[in-house]
Design a protein around this motif. Structure first.
Motif, PDB file in Angstrom:
ATOM      1  N   GLU A 107       0.846  -1.183   0.000  1.00 17.83           N
ATOM      2  CA  GLU A 107       0.000   0.000   0.000  1.00 17.83           C
ATOM      3  C   GLU A 107       0.880   1.231   0.000  1.00 17.83           C
ATOM      4  OE1 GLU A 107      -0.612   0.546   4.805  1.00 17.83           O
ATOM      5  OE2 GLU A 107      -2.215  -0.354   3.639  1.00 17.83           O
ATOM      6  N   TYR A 108       0.362   2.306  -0.538  1.00 17.83           N
ATOM      7  CA  TYR A 108       1.113   3.561  -0.520  1.00 17.83           C
ATOM      8  C   TYR A 108       0.296   4.613   0.205  1.00 17.83           C
ATOM      9  CZ  TYR A 108       3.336   7.912  -1.761  1.00 17.83           C
ATOM     10  OH  TYR A 108       3.937   9.130  -1.686  1.00 17.83           O
ATOM     11  N   GLN A 109       0.878   5.171   1.242  1.00 18.71           N
ATOM     12  CA  GLN A 109       0.224   6.240   1.985  1.00 18.71           C
ATOM     13  C   GLN A 109       1.103   7.490   1.912  1.00 18.71           C
ATOM     14  OE1 GLN A 109      -0.666   4.915   5.963  1.00 18.71           O
ATOM     15  NE2 GLN A 109      -2.513   3.840   5.288  1.00 18.71           N
ATOM     16  N   LYS A 110       0.540   8.513   1.370  1.00 18.35           N
ATOM     17  CA  LYS A 110       1.276   9.767   1.214  1.00 18.35           C
ATOM     18  C   LYS A 110       1.606  10.371   2.576  1.00 18.35           C
ATOM     19  CE  LYS A 110       0.770  14.362  -0.820  1.00 18.35           C
ATOM     20  NZ  LYS A 110      -0.146  15.247  -1.565  1.00 18.35           N
ATOM     21  N   LYS A 111       2.876  10.708   2.759  1.00 15.16           N
ATOM     22  CA  LYS A 111       3.285  11.346   4.003  1.00 15.16           C
ATOM     23  C   LYS A 111       2.962  12.829   3.961  1.00 15.16           C
ATOM     24  CE  LYS A 111       7.137   8.153   4.802  1.00 15.16           C
ATOM     25  NZ  LYS A 111       8.608   8.043   4.958  1.00 15.16           N
ATOM     26  N   LYS A 112       2.610  13.338   5.101  1.00 15.72           N
ATOM     27  CA  LYS A 112       2.292  14.756   5.196  1.00 15.72           C
ATOM     28  C   LYS A 112       3.567  15.582   5.084  1.00 15.72           C
ATOM     29  CE  LYS A 112      -0.115  18.108   8.129  1.00 15.72           C
ATOM     30  NZ  LYS A 112      -0.810  18.323   9.417  1.00 15.72           N
ATOM     31  N   ILE A 113       3.488  16.646   4.271  1.00 17.42           N
ATOM     32  CA  ILE A 113       4.653  17.515   4.084  1.00 17.42           C
ATOM     33  C   ILE A 113       4.701  18.548   5.206  1.00 17.42           C
ATOM     34  CG2 ILE A 113       5.791  19.135   2.534  1.00 17.42           C
ATOM     35  CD1 ILE A 113       4.314  17.846   0.234  1.00 17.42           C
TER      36      ILE A 113
END
Length: 587
Positions: A384-390
């Motif tokens: 799975e790919y979960q976008k990290k918060k910038i």
């Protein structure tokens, strides 16, 4: 003196043998070679350990911290949504987008980190568009290699060769000194990747690639009924484990599901065990009294537990050990259900399998425990790919520091070592990275490998081995002009790199080509660039470069896939480099 020379050549031959046979990890072999030089008396301890304070090693360590600060700030994750959106348009668009972005960032940030970031994004696109991962992941790895050759800090090999030049009293390479030559090869390589490689890349179906779906077929539930020999026995002593090689994932007891199992957990009557077992054992269990077999599917995990596909990246502490030796279940509170190891899916005797970089694992556990593995850089999650918060408060200064390091070195305001050291220090002082995060950003396996292989160059230089080999090459190739000599050296270098470590090849050949240039009375610059490019642009085997190893299992590749796609590309780049390098770096 001759005895030292013979010992040096013998130790190097032993090292090459160990590199090829892969008995030990690359860093272990490198340190072993260094110790042999010291024990044999070829190098004194100060000379032997000098690799640890060599400018190349120190620069590389600082660059790891700088790129780690930029990477951990999440600035690159901001592109993920745009990448996925574009890549879904068509396979060709996906190929171009992933290759171009990977190459651009690999020129300034550690290529293995970039590929680790791109892997789950690419697999997400593959799952949502029915593109076979095999048609996308190998080009991503190759793009990272091309990008890394474009700048001085793009690969550790570039830094090593440049530092050697300075050690010999030659001028260091500038940040972008060989960028034009590298870009010419990149364009040629991309033309091959975009127009020829798609016809050579494997087109295996996605459903044939997912480790989860493979394992689902061999997950069952076993009810411990009256008369079972395993009732009141510890898991480690049970017949299921000893005779049937069962991997117990969970126990349902009186309506309570328990995943926190250890070797001494006792099995009781009426327990329902969810297990993974080797395919050949399924039918055998059906005839054994005391076990009631029920159907089950792995994905139906409950509570906070779930199943994840992960890969062991380059430099992970999980490599070179077994699940049993590192007490994986207890230490990380997760269970391994299956392993894809060098193209083979393993269900049997998982605890004794020697894990290696590039292996895929199917693990069961909680999200928090998986994050713990990721934070320690032990695994990269693929399922799975979960976008990290910038965090813009960290991202903006991190990028500015990275740009400052590059500009300071490229404008000759200071050396790359000084600019990288200042950049690494600023990453910590501005709290972009905590000290422990800065420490973890360094790929210590590469640092130890670099320090070890540098001892080979030092020993060759001290004993005159570099001049001896250079004279032999001159005598052998003396009838040819420098252009042909450079072409043959490039060929020898990239073949050697496909057999042994790129760093080891660079450490061996850099002092040799410097001596060779002196004997031939030509510039050493084109020969040094040839070593840089040939050591990095290696496509023929999955073990020739860490990024190739990383995509091997997720892409469901076979060894022959790399030979079929990579060999023509290596030959094309070899021929192109034979003309491009002398054009930009005349003899």
């Amino acid at each position: 003196m001759y005895m030292d020379l013979y010992l040096t050549l013998a130790i190097i031959l032993v090292g090459v043998f160990l590199f090829v046979k892969d008995y030990f990890s690359i860093d272990t072999t490198s340190i072993l070679i260094m110790v042999l030089f010291i024990v044999a008396g070829v190098l004194n301890p100060e000379e032997g350990f000098s690799g640890f304070n060599h400018p190349a090693t120190l620069t590389l360590g600082c660059i790891f911290v700088v790129s780690g600060g930029v990477f951990n700030s999440g600035i690159l994750n901001g592109l993920s949504d745009h990448i996925i959106k574009l890549a879904k348009i068509h396979y060709v668009v996906a190929l171009v987008v992933f290759c171009v972005i990977t190459a651009v960032f690999s020129a300034f940030i550690n290529d293995t980190a970039i590929v680790a970031l791109m892997l789950p994004i690419a697999l997400t696109v593959c799952r949502e568009t029915n593109i076979s991962p095999g048609r996308l992941l190998m080009p991503i790895s190759f793009a990272a290699l091309f990008g890394g050759t474009c700048t001085l800090i793009g690969t550790s090999t570039n830094i090593l060769v440049s530092s050697y030049a300075k050690k010999y009293g030659l001028e260091e390479f500038g940040m972008f000194e060989f960028s034009l030559a590298a870009l010419c090869l990149l364009v040629i390589g991309f033309l091959y990747i975009f127009f020829i490689a798609p016809f050579l890349l494997p087109k295996r179906k996605e459903e044939d690639n997912e480790l989860t779906k493979k394992v689902e077929e061999y997950v069952i539930e076993i009810v411990m009924v009256e008369g079972s020999i395993d009732i009141n026995k510890a898991i480690v002593n049970s017949k299921l484990v000893l005779d049937y090689n069962v991997n117990i994932m969970s126990i349902m007891r009186e309506g309570v599901l328990n995943y926190d199992l250890g070797p001494k957990t006792i099995i009781l009557k009426d327990d329902v065990l969810k297990v993974v077992l080797p395919p050949q054992m399924v039918h055998k269990l059906l005839d054994v009294k005391g076990y009631k077999i029920k159907g089950s599917k792995l994905i139906n995990s409950s509570d906070n537990y779930n199943v994840y596909e992960v890969i062991i990246p380059f430099g992970s502490d999980l490599s070179e050990g077994s699940l049993r030796s590192m007490q994986f279940n207890r230490r990380y509170n997760m269970s391994v259900l299956a392993i894809r190891h060098r193209g083979e899916i393993i269900f049997d005797k998982l605890s004794s399998v020697k894990l290696m970089e590039g292996d895929m694992l199917l693990v069961l556990g909680e999200k928090e425990d998986l994050k713990n593995l990721e934070d320690k850089k032990l695994v990269v999650t693929l399922s799975e790919y979960q976008k990290k918060k910038i965090d813009l408060k960290k991202a903006i200064p991190a990028v500015l520091i990275g740009i400052g390091v590059v500009l300071a070195a490229s404008l000759n305001l200071t050396t790359i070592l000084i600019s990288a050291m200042v950049g690494a220090l600023l990453m910590v002082l501005t709290r972009i990275l905590k000290p422990i995060e800065a420490y973890n950003a360094v790929e210590w396996k590469v640092i130890f490998m670099m320090a070890g292989v540098l001892s080979m160059g030092t020993a060759l230089e001290k004993t005159g081995g570099d001049q001896l080999i250079a004279s032999f090459i001159q005598d052998t190739l003396g009838q040819y002009n420098p252009h042909i000599t450079l072409s043959l050296l490039y060929l020898i270098t990239f073949i050697s790199t496909n057999l042994i470590s790129s760093k080891a090849t660079a450490a061996l050949l850099t002092p040799v080509v410097i001596s060779l240039a002196a004997i031939m009375e030509v510039s050493e610059r084109p020969f040094l660039v040839a070593v840089m490019f040939a050591c990095s642009l290696t496509f023929m085997t999955p073990m020739s470069y860490p990024t190739n190893t990383m995509v091997y299992a997720p892409g469901n590749y076979k060894f022959n896939d790399f030979l079929r796609v990579g060999t023509p590309l290596n030959l094309i780049i070899w021929i192109a480099a034979s003309f491009v390098i002398p054009y930009f770096f005349p003899f």
